[in-house]
Design an enzyme around this catalytic site. Structure first.
Site, PDB file in Angstrom:
ATOM      1  N   LYS A  34       0.857  -1.187   0.000  1.00  0.00           N
ATOM      2  CA  LYS A  34       0.000   0.000   0.000  1.00  0.00           C
ATOM      3  C   LYS A  34       0.892   1.235   0.000  1.00  0.00           C
ATOM      4  O   LYS A  34       1.908   1.269   0.711  1.00  0.00           O
ATOM      5  CB  LYS A  34      -0.912  -0.014   1.234  1.00  0.00           C
ATOM      6  CG  LYS A  34      -1.923   1.133   1.270  1.00  0.00           C
ATOM      7  CD  LYS A  34      -2.867   1.024   2.472  1.00  0.00           C
ATOM      8  CE  LYS A  34      -3.919   2.126   2.485  1.00  0.00           C
ATOM      9  NZ  LYS A  34      -4.841   2.029   3.642  1.00  0.00           N
ATOM     10  N   SER A  54      -9.837   2.314   2.604  1.00  0.00           N
ATOM     11  CA  SER A  54      -8.908   3.001   1.745  1.00  0.00           C
ATOM     12  C   SER A  54      -7.897   2.088   1.048  1.00  0.00           C
ATOM     13  O   SER A  54      -7.245   2.522   0.104  1.00  0.00           O
ATOM     14  CB  SER A  54      -8.143   4.053   2.550  1.00  0.00           C
ATOM     15  OG  SER A  54      -7.341   3.435   3.536  1.00  0.00           O
ATOM     16  N   SER A  58     -10.249  -0.023   6.826  1.00  0.00           N
ATOM     17  CA  SER A  58      -9.632   0.031   5.496  1.00  0.00           C
ATOM     18  C   SER A  58      -8.930  -1.222   5.016  1.00  0.00           C
ATOM     19  O   SER A  58      -8.540  -1.279   3.854  1.00  0.00           O
ATOM     20  CB  SER A  58      -8.649   1.191   5.436  1.00  0.00           C
ATOM     21  OG  SER A  58      -9.358   2.380   5.225  1.00  0.00           O
TER      22      SER A  58
HETATM   23  N1  GLN Z   1     -13.336   4.717   5.836  1.00  0.00           N
HETATM   24  C1  GLN Z   1     -12.785   5.191   7.063  1.00  0.00           C
HETATM   25  C2  GLN Z   1     -12.362   6.620   6.915  1.00  0.00           C
HETATM   26  O1  GLN Z   1     -12.619   7.178   5.912  1.00  0.00           O
HETATM   27  C3  GLN Z   1     -11.639   4.329   7.497  1.00  0.00           C
HETATM   28  C4  GLN Z   1     -10.405   4.581   6.726  1.00  0.00           C
HETATM   29  C5  GLN Z   1      -9.261   3.739   7.176  1.00  0.00           C
HETATM   30  O2  GLN Z   1      -9.437   2.733   7.865  1.00  0.00           O
HETATM   31  N2  GLN Z   1      -8.076   4.184   6.823  1.00  0.00           N
HETATM   32  O3  GLN Z   1     -11.771   7.194   7.766  1.00  0.00           O
END
Ligand code: GLN
Length: 483
Positions: free
Chosen positions: A76, A151, A175
């Site tokens: 990532k 994400s 995410s």
């Molecule tokens: N979707 C969540 C957010 O927008 C979690 C994102 C994540 O886990 N990095 O913050």
């Protein structure tokens, strides 16, 4: 070959059925053919990857190979990797070439794994659909009109489309698990502190955790064996004895007590997801598990609490991006203050700015007690819910996400709808617990459904056991999208 598990790939490499150079080239060819459609990768360095593969082949020849030696892993783009452009999905870091390795990256390097490329992600990991990436949205390989989740959407799409052997993600509020669910792969967020956050670009430091994403639970165990471990450069890294996360994979599930939180099966859950999850629970009963009804009464508070705490931490973490030290700097500006302002106005996307503003607000004098402090107190209550629940069960199961993958653009204008995608995952981060998602069927439009497994602190081996036994009895994890 590209459908093989990590164990199979490792065996093929050791027996010289294939070399690491050939395997790396095979994935690079698949990426060249399919990535233009999927946009799963932001940066590739084929020469660097192949040079690592040559070293891995030499190591295999000496008989010094470890489980992941020679295996191409996608990273990532939140992990700093020396000599690699590391953007975190942002314009702000569009030109940042990292001078050092994140701890997780150096663990993979020491194991002799190949860095195959950096995967696409929501800008600074803020999002649930990958649509906030500065490098364009990632497409779900099961249906390119739909999102892969976020994400870690680039990672999930790359694993699902077999554009890497396995990959890494990070999970602040879901995410790893939510994109794993939406792309039909397996992903695990470890207990907070198991993987070092050193060199992992910070979003909300008290919630961020790295974890493996792959085709099956067995692969995740091998990956976690490499990723986990104490690192003194992260003050929240836990000093524990090294453990083998694959040690319990083969155990039968007789007597496993599965807690089903009633709040996870209430209003808001799509019926196609509910059906697939219920079928998975029925399969677990056949495997010898028993089911207990439990309650996590503060579940509904997890989203509001998260959207106070995560932006608060983000507003502080992202203050370092000021155009002085690294990354984007506005081309035209007046004085120093104007340079900061222009740089941040031009360098951050809308969602990131929204979070910085919310975070700054809830931390400001006069609002701190009303929002930030209050949220911290409720965070404790949410963690307490799990402590109570684990008195009655060994693992908790339910859906990972309330629906299957939605259409690109469908939720873009409505942040609250987007935030609700993480209703079943966020409480796990707030409590610091381990959670994972494994594929458990298909819903409407033939899109994958994820089963979430939540464990008690440091119970990753038991969760992986539960996931692996299910995967021995079913074949959802081995389904792959049509090329
Ligand atoms: N979707 C969540 C957010 O927008 C979690 C994102 C994540 O886990 N990095 O913050």
């Amino acid at each position: 070959m590209h459908n093989s598990s990590l164990q199979q790939l490792s065996a093929a490499l050791r027996s010289k059925k294939i070399s690491s150079v050939e395997l790396t080239q095979l994935y690079l060819d698949r990426i060249a053919a399919l990535n233009p459609q999927l946009n799963a990768y932001i940066t590739l360095n084929p020469e660097t990857s192949l040079a690592q593969a040559r070293e891995a082949d030499a190591r295999i020849a000496t008989g010094n190979a470890e489980a992941l030696t020679g295996i191409p892993i996608a990273q990532k783009d939140i992990f700093c990797a020396q000599g690699w452009r590391t953007t975190c999905g942002s314009k702000m870091l569009h030109n940042f070439v990292s001078p050092y390795d994140a701890h997780v990256i150096s663990q993979f390097n020491n194991a002799g794994a190949i860095n195959l490329g950096k995967t696409n992600m929501d800008e600074f990991a803020m999002g649930s659909s990958n649509e906030t990436s500065h490098y364009g949205a990632v497409k779900n390989p099961w249906d390119t009109a739909r999102v892969p989740g976020g994400s870690s959407g680039g990672t999930a799409a790359a694993v699902a489309a077999r554009l890497c052997a396995a990959a890494t993600g990070t999970d602040t509020g879901g995410s790893i698990r939510q994109p794993a669910a939406l792309c039909g792969i397996s992903g695990l967020k470890p207990t907070y502190g198991v993987c070092s956050r050193y060199g992992m670009i910070a979003f909300a430091s008290s919630l961020d955790q790295a974890g493996p994403m792959g085709r099956c639970a067995e692969d995740l165990a091998l990956l976690l064996n490499t990723m986990a471990g104490f690192d003194e450069r992260d003050s929240t890294s836990l000093q524990r004895d090294k453990e083998d996360y694959a040690r319990d994979l083969a155990k039968p599930l007789n007597g496993l007590r599965i807690g089903l939180p009633k709040e996870f099966f209430a209003e808001g859950l799509s019926s196609d997801v509910a059906q697939a999850v219920e079928a998975a629970i029925a399969e677990y009963k056949k495997l010898g598990a028993t089911v207990v009804d439990i309650s996590l009464p503060n579940t509904r508070l997890s989203i509001p609490v998260y959207y106070v705490l995560a932006p608060a931490e983000a507003s502080s973490n992202l203050s370092r991006f000021d155009g002085v030290r690294y990354g984007y700097r506005a081309p035209d500006y007046g004085d120093l203050a104007d340079m900061y302002e222009q740089t941040r106005a031009q360098g951050f996307g809308e969602e990131v700015k929204r979070r910085i503003m919310i975070g700054t607000y809830v931390l400001s004098h006069g609002y701190y007690d009303a929002y930030y402090l209050q949220a911290q107190k409720i965070r404790r209550l949410i963690a307490q819910d799990f402590t109570e629940a684990f008195k009655q069960c060994d693992v908790i199961m339910g859906p990972t996400s309330p629906s299957t993958a939605f259409k690109l653009g469908e939720k873009g204008d409505d942040p609250v709808q987007m935030y609700l995608s993480d209703i079943y995952t966020i409480a796990v981060n707030l409590a610091g617990l381990p959670g994972m998602s494994i594929p458990c069927g298909f819903g409407d439009n033939n899109m994958p459904v994820g089963l979430q497994i939540i464990g008690n602190y440091f119970d990753e081996a038991r969760m992986l056991n539960a996931a692996h036994q299910y995967q021995l009895a079913t074949d959802w994890h081995s389904r792959a999208p049509q090329a």
